[in-house]
Every structure is written in C-alpha cells, then in structure tokens.
Scaffold this motif. Structure first.
Motif, PDB file in Angstrom:
ATOM      1  N   THR B   5       0.835  -1.196   0.000  1.00 18.16           N
ATOM      2  CA  THR B   5       0.000   0.000   0.000  1.00 18.16           C
ATOM      3  C   THR B   5       0.867   1.241   0.000  1.00 18.16           C
ATOM      4  N   GLN B   6       0.619   2.105  -0.958  1.00 18.59           N
ATOM      5  CA  GLN B   6       1.243   3.415  -0.972  1.00 18.59           C
ATOM      6  C   GLN B   6       0.100   4.416  -0.799  1.00 18.59           C
ATOM      7  N   LEU B  21       8.251   9.261   1.329  1.00 19.05           N
ATOM      8  CA  LEU B  21       7.181   8.539   0.656  1.00 19.05           C
ATOM      9  C   LEU B  21       6.874   7.289   1.459  1.00 19.05           C
ATOM     10  N   ARG B  22       5.590   7.082   1.705  1.00 16.81           N
ATOM     11  CA  ARG B  22       5.196   5.994   2.586  1.00 16.81           C
ATOM     12  C   ARG B  22       4.901   4.702   1.824  1.00 16.81           C
ATOM     13  N   CYS B  23       5.223   3.597   2.486  1.00 21.30           N
ATOM     14  CA  CYS B  23       4.959   2.282   1.921  1.00 21.30           C
ATOM     15  C   CYS B  23       4.676   1.322   3.068  1.00 21.30           C
ATOM     16  N   TRP B  35      12.313  -0.209  -3.768  1.00 19.55           N
ATOM     17  CA  TRP B  35      11.764   1.032  -4.285  1.00 19.55           C
ATOM     18  C   TRP B  35      12.290   1.235  -5.705  1.00 19.55           C
ATOM     19  N   SER B  73       6.473  -1.305   7.510  1.00 22.94           N
ATOM     20  CA  SER B  73       6.669  -0.162   6.618  1.00 22.94           C
ATOM     21  C   SER B  73       8.072  -0.156   6.029  1.00 22.94           C
ATOM     22  N   ASN B  75       9.540   3.088   4.302  1.00 29.90           N
ATOM     23  CA  ASN B  75       9.380   4.439   3.773  1.00 29.90           C
ATOM     24  C   ASN B  75      10.660   4.938   3.109  1.00 29.90           C
ATOM     25  N   TYR B  89       6.999   6.928  -8.128  1.00 32.17           N
ATOM     26  CA  TYR B  89       7.784   6.042  -7.270  1.00 32.17           C
ATOM     27  C   TYR B  89       6.928   4.849  -6.858  1.00 32.17           C
ATOM     28  N   CYS B  91       6.807   1.223  -4.626  1.00 26.49           N
ATOM     29  CA  CYS B  91       7.313   0.301  -3.625  1.00 26.49           C
ATOM     30  C   CYS B  91       6.893  -1.108  -4.034  1.00 26.49           C
ATOM     31  N   GLY B 107       3.085  -1.617  -5.345  1.00 24.25           N
ATOM     32  CA  GLY B 107       2.064  -0.680  -4.951  1.00 24.25           C
ATOM     33  C   GLY B 107       1.579   0.101  -6.161  1.00 24.25           C
ATOM     34  N   THR B 110       3.349   6.510  -6.176  1.00 26.10           N
ATOM     35  CA  THR B 110       3.184   7.878  -5.696  1.00 26.10           C
ATOM     36  C   THR B 110       3.833   8.810  -6.707  1.00 26.10           C
TER      37      THR B 110
END
Lengths: 111, 116
Positions: B5-6, B21-23, B35, B73, B75, B89, B91, B107, B110
């Motif tokens: 999930t991004q 950037l979250r993952c 990534w 996570s 990130n 980007y 993940c 994902g 983003t």
C-alpha cells in the motif's frame, strides 16, 4: 553487463488485430523473465513469468499469451486485441535477491 | 498473499525540501523490499532494496529507506529533493515462489511533483 531490450516502443493497433511484443536479454543466461502491464494511473500488474524455455506461468486470465522460444527471448502475443488491452507493457528479468531490471516499455494503444 | 500500500497518490514538495514517501506491506514473513522510480514513458529503475541486516538502506540518487518490522513499513526518504526527482515512485515486495524465482508485487505508486 546485462541489458534488456524491448520493442517496439510505441504501437497503435486496431481492435481485433494480432499482437506480438518482443523482449530479449543479453549478458546473462537462464534469467527469470516477466511481463507486466501498467494501465493509466494504476500500478503494475504481473501478467506472465517464465523460469526457463517453454515454461510459462500466467497470473491472470486474459486475452494475452506468452512464449519463451529461446533462453533470453520472451514474447507477448494476442490473436485478437481488445480495447482493454491498451496500456504500457514492461518486460523484466531478475536474479533472485537482486530485484528486477526493466526494459523501457511498449506503449500499446488499441483503437 | 502479499500486498503493498502506498497511501499517497500524489505529493508536491518544494525543491530543496525533505521528502518521505510511505509504503506499507502485508506479508507473513520478512520480505524482500524494493523502491523503484519511473520517469514519464520510461521503464522502472531500481533505487534501493532491502533483504536483511541493517534496516536503513542507502540507494542511488541520495535516497534511503528504513525497514520497520513493527509497522510493516518501508518508507523512502531524501533530505533535499532536486527538480530531477520528479517522477513516479513504486514500492514493491518480493516473495520467493520457488528456488531461484521471485515475484514482485507493486504498490499503485506515488507521483512526486517538485515546485521551484
């Protein structure tokens, strides 16, 4: 060094026409090969993967097929294209634990 | 099955500002984590990867990522972004499905926009 080639870069095809996209890898032997599709605004969907000549695994039922006639050649085909087949198609190869190396992709537009 | 999930579809940052950037991933064991970056109309380029060991990994172009098992996570961070970092980007989590064969699940990406 290893390189991966995909062609053509861009393709516009009418509905109902056949498709053949080719991917070749150089500089390595017996690579794992993959076909992904990226629809507009969405992530990557794995379509097929191959661990050896003639060995194809399909991830999703669809209008496409894949073949691996030689060790470093991976072909994506369709007998009759649908509008929903439009997208960006990416070929990739990998060695376990090293991640994938992607080709530059083919933009397919079915009209 | 594994999933990624991004949560951020689009992020805009000023040039020179920091970036995260979250993952988040879902997988029963310790996965391989990656990534990738994609410029418009191009293939994907590997930025960095995590397999085991040090949870802070360094990648190309000044990027780093931290694996946090407790938060599931991975990130991505960069202390100061450049206009050339504008891209999409992705993940990904890798799972070995058989000896020598690993499948990646990505994902949805983003999109990063850089403003002057």
């Amino acid at each position: 060094s290893q390189t991966i080639h995909q062609w053509p870069a861009t393709l516009v095809q009418p509905v109902g026409s056949p498709l053949s996209l080719e991917c070749t890898v150089e500089g390595t032997s017996n690579p794992n090969l993959y076909w992904y599709r990226q629809a507009a605004g969405r992530g990557l969907q794995l379509l097929f993967y191959s661990v050896g000549i003639g060995q194809i695994s399909s991830e999703v039922p669809q209008n496409l097929s894949a073949s691996r006639p030689q060790d470093r050649q991976f072909i994506l085909s369709s007998k009759k294209l649908l509008l929903s087949d439009s997208g960006f198609y990416l070929c990739a190869w990998d060695r376990t634990g090293h991640g994938y190396t992607f080709g530059s992709g083919t933009r397919l537009t079915v009209v | 099955a594994q999933s990624v999930t991004q949560p951020d579809i689009h992020i805009t940052v000023s040039e020179g500002a920091s970036l995260e950037l979250r993952c988040n991933y879902s997988y029963g064991a310790t996965p391989y984590l990656f990534w990738y970056v994609q410029s418009p109309g191009q293939g994907l380029q590997l930025l960095l990867k995590y397999f085991s060991g040090d949870t802070l990994v360094q990648g190309i172009k000044g990027f780093e990522a931290e694996f946090k098992r407790s938060q599931s996570s991975f990130n991505l961070r960069k202390p100061s972004v450049h206009w050339s970092d504008a891209a999409e980007y992705f993940c990904a989590v890798g799972v070995e499905v058989s000896f020598g064969n690993e499948k990646l699940t990505f994902g949805t990406g983003t999109r990063l926009t850089i403003i002057p």
